[in-house]
Scaffold this active site. Structure first.
Site, PDB file in Angstrom:
ATOM      1  CB  THR A  36      30.778   2.756   5.977  1.00  0.00           C
ATOM      2  OG1 THR A  36      29.565   2.252   6.551  1.00  0.00           O
ATOM      3  CG2 THR A  36      30.500   3.173   4.544  1.00  0.00           C
ATOM      4  CG  ASP A  37      31.631  -1.875  10.029  1.00  0.00           C
ATOM      5  OD1 ASP A  37      32.192  -2.104   8.928  1.00  0.00           O
ATOM      6  OD2 ASP A  37      31.181  -2.781  10.749  1.00  0.00           O
ATOM      7  CB  ALA A 125      19.767 -14.313   8.294  1.00  0.00           C
ATOM      8  CG  LEU A 127      18.999 -10.659  10.101  1.00  0.00           C
ATOM      9  CD1 LEU A 127      17.593 -11.207  10.255  1.00  0.00           C
ATOM     10  CD2 LEU A 127      18.961  -9.275   9.455  1.00  0.00           C
ATOM     11  CB  SER A 128      23.914  -8.799  14.469  1.00  0.00           C
ATOM     12  OG  SER A 128      24.550  -8.123  13.438  1.00  0.00           O
ATOM     13  CB  SER A 130      27.663 -13.688  16.819  1.00  0.00           C
ATOM     14  OG  SER A 130      27.889 -12.730  15.823  1.00  0.00           O
ATOM     15  CG  ASP A 174      27.103  -6.338  13.439  1.00  0.00           C
ATOM     16  OD1 ASP A 174      26.681  -5.397  12.740  1.00  0.00           O
ATOM     17  OD2 ASP A 174      27.676  -7.328  12.965  1.00  0.00           O
TER      18      ASP A 174
END
Length: 382
Positions: A36-37, A125, A127-128, A130, A174
């Site tokens: 959705t972002d 994974a 989970l951000s 970066s 993120d």
């Protein structure tokens, strides 16, 4: 040894003097609101207690030295006086260089810096890791040089660096949750206005992330295809983004759309509505309703957006069988593998872990990785 102790010790050894500051920025998991972002919609992530940590100190010249503890102490060095270009060999260094370059482009004035970086956000994974690195580097420069930047600006700068310097398309979620996360809360983010609302998490509920360890292969190409399909949908409705289309408008003309595009649009419209409702359910401590919304979200990603894989669906089914209506579970992240997220009463976590350990590998031939997380504070000194 904590990441703080590790980076401080390495800093003193590498540079011969002690670090003046240690900064952390967390990874994140998205509880609901998938894809959705970039449609200007809503997302509901929380920061997790896995982070990137940087021990650092200002320099009195224009040199930047960066050591990556997790990459065999590789050292990158560049000058703020020369144009900042991509590093030929070290991919990790480009996240740092990109953040520094884009802070310069925003007319921030700062001097050199020494940094040692280490993190425990699992890579690959979803989970951000970066985004947590980008926000950590931005926060380092903001703190060391008292730059007039708030968390949202540090997040936007990180997103710009990833899109334009590293060359990877990403939304703003993120970086924003890494910068603005609040302990014991999720954050409802409006990806158009960048407005945020802290949503308290029910007490006694664990945020469980289970990595399917199914190697994501299609994620880049398919992500871009989904984006294009959403843009096609928005153009059909003559709107800047799918955020501006109501479910009633869609239902009236869905038959005129290409059937695949119609499915993609339906996911985004229903997911946006679910995400806003989920924030209310969480705030009221209504885990039963939250669980229903997460189940609907997963079904929509599986059937309409078509971004799940059998291994992920299997994981979700195993967890759902244990928790019933006492919590929620769904795929999280870009899709085609990666992780599932579950909100589980703490007393049920051992039973879930046991069921997954007994059944997932037997059914898929892959061993999962199990993380129990706490909703954590966003970037800052540690």
């Amino acid at each position: 040894m904590s990441l703080k102790e590790k980076t401080q010790s390495l800093f003193a050894n590498a540079f011969g003097y002690p670090a003046t500051h240690t900064i952390q920025a967390p990874g994140r998991v998205n509880l609901i609101g998938e894809h959705t972002d970039y449609n200007d919609g809503f997302v509901l992530p929380c920061a997790i207690d896995y982070q990137t940590v940087i021990s650092c100190a200002p320099r009195d010249d224009r040199k930047v030295r960066v050591m990556a503890a997790d990459y065999e102490n590789q050292l990158d060095e560049f000058s703020l006086n020369a144009p900042i270009v991509a590093h030929e060999n070290y991919q990790w260094a480009n996240y740092v260089r990109g953040v520094v370059k884009h802070l310069q482009l925003r007319n921030n004035s700062f001097g050199g810096v020494d940094m040692v970086i280490s993190g425990n956000v699992p890579q690959g994974a979803g989970l951000s890791s970066s985004a947590s690195l980008e926000v950590a580097v931005g926060t380092v420069l903001q703190q060391l040089y008292h730059l007039p930047l708030d968390g949202a600006q540090i997040a936007l700068n990180g997103q710009e660096a990833e899109n334009q310097f590293v060359g990877c398309n990403c939304g703003i979620m993120d970086q924003l949750i890494s910068a603005l996360g609040k302990k014991d809360h999720a954050l409802l983010i409006d990806c158009r206005s960048l407005g945020t609302k802290a949503v308290s998490m029910p007490k006694g509920v664990a945020v469980v992330i289970i990595n399917s360890n199914f190697k994501r292969t299609l994620v880049g190409s398919e992500y871009n295809t989904r984006r294009e399909q959403c843009e096609t949908g928005a153009r059909f409705f003559q709107q800047p983004a799918l955020r501006d289309v109501t479910i009633e408008e869609f239902n009236a003309v869905a038959h005129e759309l290409d059937p695949i595009v119609a499915k993609r649009v339906r996911h985004i419209l229903t997911e946006n509505a679910r995400t806003v409702e989920a924030a209310s359910a969480l705030e009221q401590g209504d885990l039963k309703r939250m669980g229903e919304l997460m189940a609907e979200s997963h079904a929509s990603m599986r059937d309409d957006f078509e971004i799940t894989v059998p291994q992920i669906d299997t994981l979700v089914e195993i967890v759902k069988a244990v928790i019933g209506d006492k919590g929620g579970v769904r795929m999280t992240g870009g899709g085609f593998g990666g992780c599932i997220v579950a909100l589980i009463p703490e007393e049920l976590v051992p039973a879930v872990q046991q069921a997954v350990a007994e059944q997932y590998e037997a059914k898929t031939g892959i061993k999962e990785t199990f993380y129990v997380c706490k909703p954590s504070q966003g970037a800052g000194q540690c």
